[in-house]
Design a protein around this motif. Structure first.
Motif, short mmCIF file in Angstrom:
data_model
loop_
_atom_site.label_atom_id
_atom_site.label_comp_id
_atom_site.label_asym_id
_atom_site.label_seq_id
_atom_site.Cartn_x
_atom_site.Cartn_y
_atom_site.Cartn_z
N THR A 243 43.92 43.10 27.69
CA THR A 243 44.33 44.00 28.78
C THR A 243 44.38 45.44 28.30
O THR A 243 43.89 46.35 28.97
CB THR A 243 45.71 43.58 29.33
N ILE B 64 40.59 44.24 36.72
CA ILE B 64 41.47 43.59 37.71
C ILE B 64 40.64 42.91 38.79
O ILE B 64 40.92 41.78 39.20
CB ILE B 64 42.45 44.60 38.32
N ARG C 58 40.64 38.90 39.63
CA ARG C 58 41.01 38.45 40.99
C ARG C 58 39.88 37.63 41.62
O ARG C 58 40.13 36.62 42.29
CB ARG C 58 41.33 39.66 41.86
N LEU D 217 43.76 36.35 38.08
CA LEU D 217 44.81 37.36 38.18
C LEU D 217 46.15 36.73 38.54
O LEU D 217 47.19 37.13 38.02
CB LEU D 217 44.44 38.44 39.20
N ASP E 119 48.90 40.41 41.36
CA ASP E 119 48.13 39.63 42.34
C ASP E 119 48.84 39.58 43.69
O ASP E 119 48.20 39.68 44.74
CB ASP E 119 47.89 38.22 41.81
#
Length: 405
Positions: free
Chosen positions: A181, A194, A198, A203, A211
């Motif tokens: 990250t 991200i 997702r 996520l 999320d």
């Protein structure tokens, strides 16, 4: 014994992309041979050596077998009969499974050059699914190369999703999540990290607090053409984009990304409870203390920064004290940068953010107070603090008057 340059150095060389690290693979050798030639053993799980002069890492060619869950659930086999192609096959992406020999010849058994040309991030083999860290790595590579037009192959995204559904992603350890990250936040397009997580469903597993923001509706500023979705998650990503334009620092980008958690965590008005989502997220992914602290003050105080010119002296002083601006000026500068990024996410046509300079002038005025003069009055302890506060308030009052005039 043959030496090959592998991985990122070859990939970025073919891309014409800057790269500083070099990884080497040795085929046809064993640990004893390496040590006899002066290489220094450093690998814990499998034979890795430092070159006696360059200190670059050289690993013996190896294969691996899945024995458990997560990043550590593997056993490795190293021997002189392991081929280069066998070693490359265990790598994550085809573009990372390219090698260069000592004469400069490219060895590309899994068509990585084709995927570089087509700008595709594609897994090498089904063994990709055995290591959940690869989900994060692919998302990070997508963030790094997004500006060049790279995308994740649909079959790779499907495999990543299957890893989430199977529960393999639940075995990610905090330290690895944070490492990937943090590196992703430093990439050219960190918001893509991200987006990819997702898209594959990871996520919700890795950063569930973030999320959930995508299901929280918010009012959309009609002047903000870049914000396509009326939800807090999209707003957070636009803020991250703005922070990325203002600073290369991962810490500022991280704090900006998390700022909506204060308002949309669903907790009570008490700031301690409201910030619990940030605390929980940082603890779960092992974010360092300085990252957590900046995220907390940005989440709690960014609105005050936006309204700095309208704040009364006591509220301005409280802002400086609560953000520890007097003792930690560098963190306070990061705080103001994050506030500017958030303001720009609310209005992407914003020309400047004068509030930052205004607050800095207030801080400088307070810092000009002669502390020795207060001490000379014989004041100590609470009396010293009260006198300092009164002088700071007077400075702030004078500065506000001057600016308004």
């Amino acid at each position: 014994m043959k030496t090959f340059l592998v991985g990122g150095a070859v990939r970025d060389k073919l891309l014409g992309y800057p790269s500083s690290e070099k990884d080497w693979v040795i085929v046809g050798a064993n640990p004893k041979t390496m040590e006899e030639q002066g290489f220094i053993p450093v690998g814990k799980d499998f034979p890795v050596f430092l070159h006696p002069q360059t200190r670059e890492e050289y690993a013996l060619a190896r294969t691996e077998r899945k024995t458990g869950h997560g990043y550590a659930g593997f056993t490795f086999y190293c021997a002189e009969d392991i081929t280069l192609e066998e070693d490359l096959r265990r790598r994550d992406l085809t573009i990372n499974a390219i090698a260069e020999d000592e004469q400069g010849n490219i060895i590309d058994p899994y068509n990585g050059r084709r995927d570089l040309e087509q700008k595709i991030l594609r897994h090498v083999s089904p063994a990709f699914a055995e290591d959940p860290v690869r989900i994060l790595r692919i998302a990070r590579f997508a963030a790094r190369y997004h500006h060049l037009g790279f995308r994740v192959a649909q079959e790779t995204l499907a495999l990543m999703h299957a890893m989430v559904v199977s529960g393999e992603a639940n075995h990610l350890v905090a330290e690895r999540v944070w490492k990937e990250t943090q590196r992703a936040l430093g990439e050219r397009s960190p918001d893509i990290f991200i987006h990819v997580l997702r898209d594959c469903g990871a996520l919700a597993c890795v950063l569930p607090e973030l999320d959930r923001l995508f299901s929280v509706p918010i009012h959309q500023d009609m002047n903000n053409a870049s914000q396509k979705d009326n939800n807090a998650g999209s707003h957070a990503l636009v803020s991250l984009q703005q922070a990325s334009r203002l600073s290369p620092e991962a810490i500022a980008r991280f704090a900006t990304l998390l700022h909506p958690l204060n308002e949309h965590s669903g907790a009570a008005d008490d700031s301690l409870h409201k910030s619990s989502a940030i605390h929980h997220l940082c603890e779960r992914i092992a974010a360092p203390k300085d990252y957590r602290e900046l995220a907390l003050i940005v989440a709690e105080f960014h609105a005050r920064s936006h309204n700095a010119r309208e704040l009364e002296p006591d509220v301005l002083l409280n802002l400086l004290v609560r953000t520890d601006a007097f003792r930690r000026p560098q963190r306070f500068d990061n705080f103001l940068l994050c506030c500017e990024a958030i303001a720009r996410s609310d209005n992407t046509t914003l020309a400047d953010y004068p509030q930052a300079n205004y607050v800095r002038e207030i801080l400088r005025a307070c810092q000009s107070i002669d502390l020795k003069a207060i001490t000379a009055k014989g004041l100590t302890g609470k009396a010293f603090g009260d006198e300092l506060d009164q002088q700071r308030l007077a400075k702030i009052h004078d500065m506000r008057s001057q600016i308004k005039d």
